[in-house]
Design a protein around this motif. Structure first.
Motif, PDB file in Angstrom:
ATOM      1  N   GLU A  78       0.808  -1.212   0.000  1.00  0.00           N
ATOM      2  CA  GLU A  78       0.000   0.000   0.000  1.00  0.00           C
ATOM      3  C   GLU A  78       0.844   1.266   0.000  1.00  0.00           C
ATOM      4  O   GLU A  78       0.311   2.370  -0.064  1.00  0.00           O
ATOM      5  N   SER A  79       2.167   1.130   0.061  1.00  0.00           N
ATOM      6  CA  SER A  79       3.023   2.285   0.313  1.00  0.00           C
ATOM      7  C   SER A  79       2.927   3.340  -0.780  1.00  0.00           C
ATOM      8  O   SER A  79       2.875   4.539  -0.498  1.00  0.00           O
ATOM      9  N   LEU A  80       2.892   2.924  -2.056  1.00  0.00           N
ATOM     10  CA  LEU A  80       2.877   3.899  -3.149  1.00  0.00           C
ATOM     11  C   LEU A  80       1.576   4.698  -3.155  1.00  0.00           C
ATOM     12  O   LEU A  80       1.596   5.929  -3.255  1.00  0.00           O
ATOM     13  N   SER A  81       0.440   4.001  -3.056  1.00  0.00           N
ATOM     14  CA  SER A  81      -0.847   4.702  -3.067  1.00  0.00           C
ATOM     15  C   SER A  81      -0.995   5.568  -1.822  1.00  0.00           C
ATOM     16  O   SER A  81      -1.571   6.655  -1.876  1.00  0.00           O
ATOM     17  N   PHE A  82      -0.470   5.094  -0.690  1.00  0.00           N
ATOM     18  CA  PHE A  82      -0.541   5.870   0.550  1.00  0.00           C
ATOM     19  C   PHE A  82       0.236   7.173   0.407  1.00  0.00           C
ATOM     20  O   PHE A  82      -0.265   8.251   0.737  1.00  0.00           O
ATOM     21  N   LYS A  83       1.457   7.095  -0.104  1.00  0.00           N
ATOM     22  CA  LYS A  83       2.291   8.291  -0.254  1.00  0.00           C
ATOM     23  C   LYS A  83       1.653   9.281  -1.222  1.00  0.00           C
ATOM     24  O   LYS A  83       1.692  10.491  -0.998  1.00  0.00           O
ATOM     25  N   ARG A  84       1.058   8.766  -2.302  1.00  0.00           N
ATOM     26  CA  ARG A  84       0.410   9.667  -3.263  1.00  0.00           C
ATOM     27  C   ARG A  84      -0.785  10.364  -2.619  1.00  0.00           C
ATOM     28  O   ARG A  84      -0.974  11.566  -2.800  1.00  0.00           O
ATOM     29  N   THR A  85      -1.572   9.626  -1.860  1.00  0.00           N
ATOM     30  CA  THR A  85      -2.740  10.233  -1.219  1.00  0.00           C
ATOM     31  C   THR A  85      -2.316  11.313  -0.229  1.00  0.00           C
ATOM     32  O   THR A  85      -2.909  12.393  -0.189  1.00  0.00           O
ATOM     33  N   ILE A  86      -1.279  11.040   0.547  1.00  0.00           N
ATOM     34  CA  ILE A  86      -0.789  12.043   1.499  1.00  0.00           C
ATOM     35  C   ILE A  86      -0.297  13.281   0.751  1.00  0.00           C
ATOM     36  O   ILE A  86      -0.519  14.424   1.198  1.00  0.00           O
TER      37      ILE A  86
END
Length: 299
Positions: A78-86
């Motif tokens: 989930e790290s990539l989508s999480f960083k983009r959302t933040i």
């Protein structure tokens, strides 16, 4: 009007501009005021969308469940989508576009503890948050109701006395109900307002509120063929309204927190049983009542 999904931004920004202009035209003619909100995973938000949000003053809800470790429901990474959302949240804040997040609370949250979630809100300067309790009657993914009650009680203590002021919708609503007797959420109104909000599919078919099961036999009509007033006065609408009233009335009338809980949302009723989140609500709302009583005594 609430734009939900799936992912509503896939509909295209041009259509949202068309709706916005059409609402302004209708408002000028009739005096009717429109309010709009959108629930999105933020993956498609770019500078053009942000400009639209600023000009239209549309309410924005971002689907984000919390820190890394609680968002990956279907994916291992989930790290990539999480960083983009933040990063999108940071852009919205920099452009002074107000927003909130909607978090689905699962058993992963309970394992991590309430402090982890609260710290996530504070560290990312998230001022407004709504909670949605994970419920799926068809599998074993529903959050444990009793454990949820204690988790929410811990989270409430952080919200009530924590270092930062964070608006958590469910807690705000409960305090309002306790202190003023007024409810802000439709699910807290003893089910008297169930059916006020219709769900429209892209086909134009309308359904009673936001049901899990969009069976054709429960369709209230199609917007191209009948008016909204016809839909809310039809026999199917009344049948569904009567059913969700009867399902909990006898049991809930004996409950000490019924005036705060308001019987809960019928979407999470179990067949011929009480609401799935009944134990969570009893634990949480009893805790909030006692907390407020103790605070009043100390003043």
């Amino acid at each position: 009007m609430l734009f939900h999904g799936g992912e509503p931004l896939l509909w295209g920004i041009e259509r949202f501009y068309e709706i916005y202009e059409y609402e302004k035209e209708l408002s000028d003619k009739t005096g009717v005021k429109f309010t709009n909100s959108i629930q999105t995973n933020a993956s498609l938000i770019d500078d053009e969308w942000i400009r639209f949000f600023k000009t239209s003053h549309i309410g924005i809800g971002i689907s984000l469940d919390g820190p890394i470790g609680v968002n990956a429901h279907f994916s291992q990474d989930e790290s990539l989508s999480f960083k983009r959302t933040i990063s999108i949240l940071d852009k919205l804040k920099n452009q002074k576009v107000s927003f909130g997040i909607l978090s689905v609370i699962t058993n992963k949250h309970i394992v991590n503890g309430a402090e982890s979630f609260y710290d996530f809100l504070v560290e990312n300067s998230i001022k407004n948050c709504g909670l949605c309790y994970c419920y799926n009657p068809d599998d074993k993914c529903s959050v444990d109701s009793e454990k949820l009650g204690y988790y929410l009680s811990d989270l409430f203590d952080l919200y009530f006395d924590g270092e930062a002021r964070v608006n958590i919708r469910e807690f705000n609503n409960a305090i309002s109900a306790i202190l003023t007797g007024k409810h802000r959420c439709c699910s807290h109104h003893q089910r008297e307002r169930c059916g006020y909000y219709l769900t429209f599919l892209p086909s134009g078919d309308a359904f009673f509120c936001d049901p899990y099961n969009l069976r054709k036999e429960n369709c209230l009509g199609n917007i191209s063929e009948c008016s909204i007033s016809d839909m809310v006065s039809c026999s199917k609408h009344q049948e569904l309204f009567n059913m969700i009233q009867k399902q909990v009335r006898d049991y809930c009338n004996k409950c000490s927190v019924k005036d705060i809980c308001g019987y809960g949302c019928p979407r999470t009723d179990r067949d011929n049983e009480i609401n799935y989140f009944c134990s969570a609500n009893q634990i949480l709302y009893s805790h909030i009542i006692n907390t407020i009583k103790d605070r009043r005594k100390s003043i």
